[in-house]
Write an enzyme that holds these catalytic residues in place. Sequence first.
Site, PDB file in Angstrom:
ATOM      1  N   TRP C 141       0.855  -1.396  -0.080  1.00 10.55           N
ATOM      2  CA  TRP C 141      -0.239  -0.030   0.114  1.00 10.55           C
ATOM      3  C   TRP C 141       0.730   1.416  -0.115  1.00 10.55           C
ATOM      4  O   TRP C 141       0.396   2.278  -0.292  1.00 10.55           O
ATOM      5  CB  TRP C 141      -0.912  -0.005   1.311  1.00 10.55           C
ATOM      6  CG  TRP C 141      -0.276   0.230   2.496  1.00 10.55           C
ATOM      7  CD1 TRP C 141       0.352  -0.385   3.408  1.00 10.55           C
ATOM      8  CD2 TRP C 141      -0.418   1.765   3.149  1.00 10.55           C
ATOM      9  NE1 TRP C 141       0.781   0.636   4.449  1.00 10.55           N
ATOM     10  CE2 TRP C 141       0.146   1.548   4.415  1.00 10.55           C
ATOM     11  CE3 TRP C 141      -1.072   2.910   2.664  1.00 10.55           C
ATOM     12  CZ2 TRP C 141       0.500   2.685   5.164  1.00 10.55           C
ATOM     13  CZ3 TRP C 141      -1.014   4.092   3.705  1.00 10.55           C
ATOM     14  CH2 TRP C 141      -0.428   4.023   4.838  1.00 10.55           C
ATOM     15  N   SER C 168     -12.478  12.693  -1.248  1.00 10.94           N
ATOM     16  CA  SER C 168     -13.649  12.718  -0.130  1.00 10.94           C
ATOM     17  C   SER C 168     -13.278  12.944   1.317  1.00 10.94           C
ATOM     18  O   SER C 168     -14.108  13.645   1.945  1.00 10.94           O
ATOM     19  CB  SER C 168     -14.078  11.226  -0.369  1.00 10.94           C
ATOM     20  OG  SER C 168     -14.964  10.666   0.747  1.00 10.94           O
ATOM     21  N   ARG C 449       8.324  -9.405   6.425  1.00  5.99           N
ATOM     22  CA  ARG C 449       6.783  -9.405   5.972  1.00  5.99           C
ATOM     23  C   ARG C 449       6.689  -9.238   4.634  1.00  5.99           C
ATOM     24  O   ARG C 449       7.640  -9.366   3.637  1.00  5.99           O
ATOM     25  CB  ARG C 449       6.264  -7.911   6.504  1.00  5.99           C
ATOM     26  CG  ARG C 449       6.826  -6.551   5.973  1.00  5.99           C
ATOM     27  CD  ARG C 449       6.592  -5.627   6.506  1.00  5.99           C
ATOM     28  NE  ARG C 449       5.164  -5.006   6.047  1.00  5.99           N
ATOM     29  CZ  ARG C 449       5.093  -3.708   6.227  1.00  5.99           C
ATOM     30  NH1 ARG C 449       5.964  -2.777   6.519  1.00  5.99           N
ATOM     31  NH2 ARG C 449       3.836  -3.215   5.924  1.00  5.99           N
TER      32      ARG C 449
END
Lengths: 375, 173, 524
Positions: C141, C168, C449
Amino acid sequence: MNKLIQIAVGMMGAAFTSGAYAAWETNLTKGVTDISHEVYDLHMLVLYVCIAIGVLVFGAMIYSMIYHRKSKGHKAATFHESTKAEIAWTIVPVFILVALAIPAAKALIKMEDSSNADLTILVTGYQWKWQYEYPEEGISFFSNLASDSREASARDSGIDPATVDNYLLEVDNPLVIPVGKKVRFLFTSNDVNHGWWVPDFAVKKDAIPGFINDMWANVNEPGIYRGQCAELCGKDHGFMPIVVIAKEESEYNEWVEQQLASAKETEAAANKTWDMASLMEQGEKVYTTSCVACHQAGGQGIPGVFPAITGSAIATGDVAGHLDTIMNGRPGTAMQAFAGQLNDADVAAVTTYQRNGLGNSVGDMVQPSDVKALR
Amino acid sequence: MKTQRNLLKLFMIPVLMFGFGYLMVPIYDVFCDLTGINGKTGSITVAEASQQKKVEERLIKVEFVSSVNELGPWEFKPDQFSMMVHPGQAYHATYTAKNLLDKDAISQSVPSVAPSKAAEHFNKTECFCFTEQAFKANEERTMPLTFIIDPDVPDDVDTVTLSYTLFTKSIKS
Amino acid sequence: MNAHVADTHEHHGPEKGLMRWITTTNHKDIGSLYLWFSLIMFLIGGVMALIIRAELFQPGLQFVDPQFFNSMTTMHALIMIFGALMPAFVGLANWMIPMMIGAPDMALPRMNNWSFWILPFAGTLLVATLFVEGGAPASGWTMYPPLVLQTGAAFPMLIFSVHLLGFSSIMGSINIIATIMNLRAPGMTYMKMPLFVWTWFITAYLLIATMPVLAGAVTMLLTDKYFATSFFDAAGGGDPVMFQHIFWFFGHPEVYILILPAFGIVSQIIPTFARKPLFGYSSMVYATASIAFLSFIVWAHHMFTVGMPVAAELFFMMATMLIAVPTGVKVFNWVSTMWRGSMTFETPMLFAIGFVMMFTIGGFSGLMMAMTPIDFQYHDTYFIVAHFHYVLVPGAIFSVMAAVYYWLPKWTGNMYDESLGKFHFWISTIFVNILFFPQHFVGLAGMPRRIPDYSVQFTDFNMISTVGAFGFGLSQLLFVYIIIKTVRGGEKATDQVWEGAEGLEWTLSSPPEYHTFTVQPDVK
């Protein structure tokens, strides 16, 4: 849901008793360098500080939850501030933090001082392998994931990873360094960011294309130390391990001699003419280390991402075009140029293998001399 | 009215912060020049270089390494692995690059220096970096550079590595 | 506090049917839309998490290919952060802020409608990347170049969807700031505002200051890929590390955007069930503000391994450690609020206490990784994964659940099923710890990870973790059931709902009228 838990617990039980997975390592490694010991001590120090604070805070919470509940008839007090307490629990943590920051800063300054190094090694990250170069000695080689790990990791391989030695932590050509010497590592990358990490050395540094970073290690004990790429670098990020063998100086020097000698042998191999069987045999080896990550074990590729070798227009077409693709890559795609990473014999062998194996049967052969002529 | 003015101010914050995101690019460059944060080297003119005093008692080892980005069709090597240099004096070094293709191609080389604390003290007066270099098919060329290390380079620097990464800019088809 | 009796002539109910929801400008409707949207995205992101955990149950690849696995980790994070958590907090803000400060609605009701209705489009665009050629984004991400530039057809969709999500959030935040500044009831001074309002006030400023920076960073990625700029390309004089600096300049405040509203929620709930006023109200406000300020000067602790000068590393280390001080103040204040109270343990209180304890565990590991030399060992391992999931799952998500249980009776007029709620809390808490605690161990033992397959010595803890994941995931179906059951009916809630509850929202009926506080109350 209970049933699912039962199944899950059953599976866990089966796994635990199998013994192959009997490693319950729960803490950071102490490692094998003075720096890694220092890092470990710092880790334990801050862990104990956290546990101590945790015992106090959670203790107070739990005590209060047990004794200050309405069901026990406890009446709520009305206090809602105490300047003294609030100042205290602002100031005291500051002192604790300063006490932690001082040894951390000292360790950091030591880690970042790469002067007085005895040996420099250039580490280059690739999608998805490492290249190690000893510029002074003139040694350079690639380090790929061991082929037995790669085979076992494939989906539906039918091979239990537990039966593979050092599963995913083994390479074909490990990095070799001398013990008791300050080895300075330089990091860069060929394509995207990678991270070179050997926990036992407390060395983790990003390899970034176009830039070099440095870090160092002075290993105290001979041994084999394993690590992995730490920075997400694409599909096979989890499949580019690092293996470092630390040897006594005399053995290290022998290894250097051997490397130089075998480089000469490779040169000689490029000058002889190979037969089909040995080209195919060598070609398969090269394919499983250099091509299989994208083009897959059977040559089928991954539709929409990596093209197939089997039946491809390039691998069954003109030899010159095939060789050009392998040696110079396809700019703008994931296809790398292998001229710089494979020697003449390997290029010849893998080209021949792709043309006559993996479901193709063109029938022609490529000789190392053909490859040499193209350089 | 006051409400509307406040609203306008509020809307200005994201607009300004969007600009700030872009402003971080030059800020970062200045910051890097000051700190050597990304290994970018310093640069001075020949005239400035001749002003510097040679420091006889200090010897620094300069190492040269190279890499070819994305395994482009190039051979690119330094012609010397290392040199012992005195701060304050100018030295010459060379790299050799060869275009392995039967086509014309353009390359661009990017320098980087480690350790980063030495980067700002490593000045190049002549360099083939950051400018595009056109190569004919199979052309081999020696690329020179002249550098000088500041006399005020930190005391704990005894080795400086200069790395060049060669990027393929374009290949003529 | 005194609510004037509202003029009943002004009360008109909502329109009927689908158009009510599409055209609504009512803060309660929009709040509900946000919350439902968030719940759906939470379930989608949760399924992705379960795919990840299923693959990691055993070494070897069983279910997915590595590329798809990377897409799952990437999409899971993006959906949970931008699709589930942020909209959940905005939804709570929409519902509660006007009711807490005695305002009739949000200050900019039409913009409120737009800021919600952008979300389903942005979310659909993001999820649709799963079906395009080359697959969904798989670069994490954090979208680091050069890797992210290898994304296929999904790339422009990813960038555009981040832009939309940013729009938004920015519009939502401006609305919240405008509401708080202009629509407080007479007598509701800043230092009388409930803490949830305060933390959102500060969060909204963080959002309008940092979302545009993210928008700028991803725009640079877009032009680097398609328009030959070279912001992050070394060949053109750029630097891939610069993206990381710009990204984390947004990314670290973003971390607090996800946790400050949670602090606010917990600060509302604990006093209610301890039947004792919040301890150190003003120090809570100052601590929130100082955390927000510090969040702007610590970003590089996410990237200690990229190679920085020692001075920079020391600065970012110390600034980061400093955040422990105001965060500690908050925890100490919550404990002091509980201390010598008269506590009961209804579901919201259980979730709030769970939050304080497990968020603190995440805070401890955060302090550990603030220290640069040891962060070199922790960086990009499962220890980090454990850390941020502790602060985000039993942290932020538990706070949202606490808030839902706390205010659901007010919103619907029906009490939720208390014993089911408690059961939901206990299974969630047990499984979330089975899920994330072992990840500390594998991380320290050396598991990186974002890997789909791992060496066999990590197997045991990964299996435990996967069992916890499925347990936690299934527990949330109970949450959905409880919510739906409560919305559809149940024991009627009183206006006060909770014995110890204080604040303007509890002076309204349960459920509140469609339009509330059309005449503002006087706050004494």
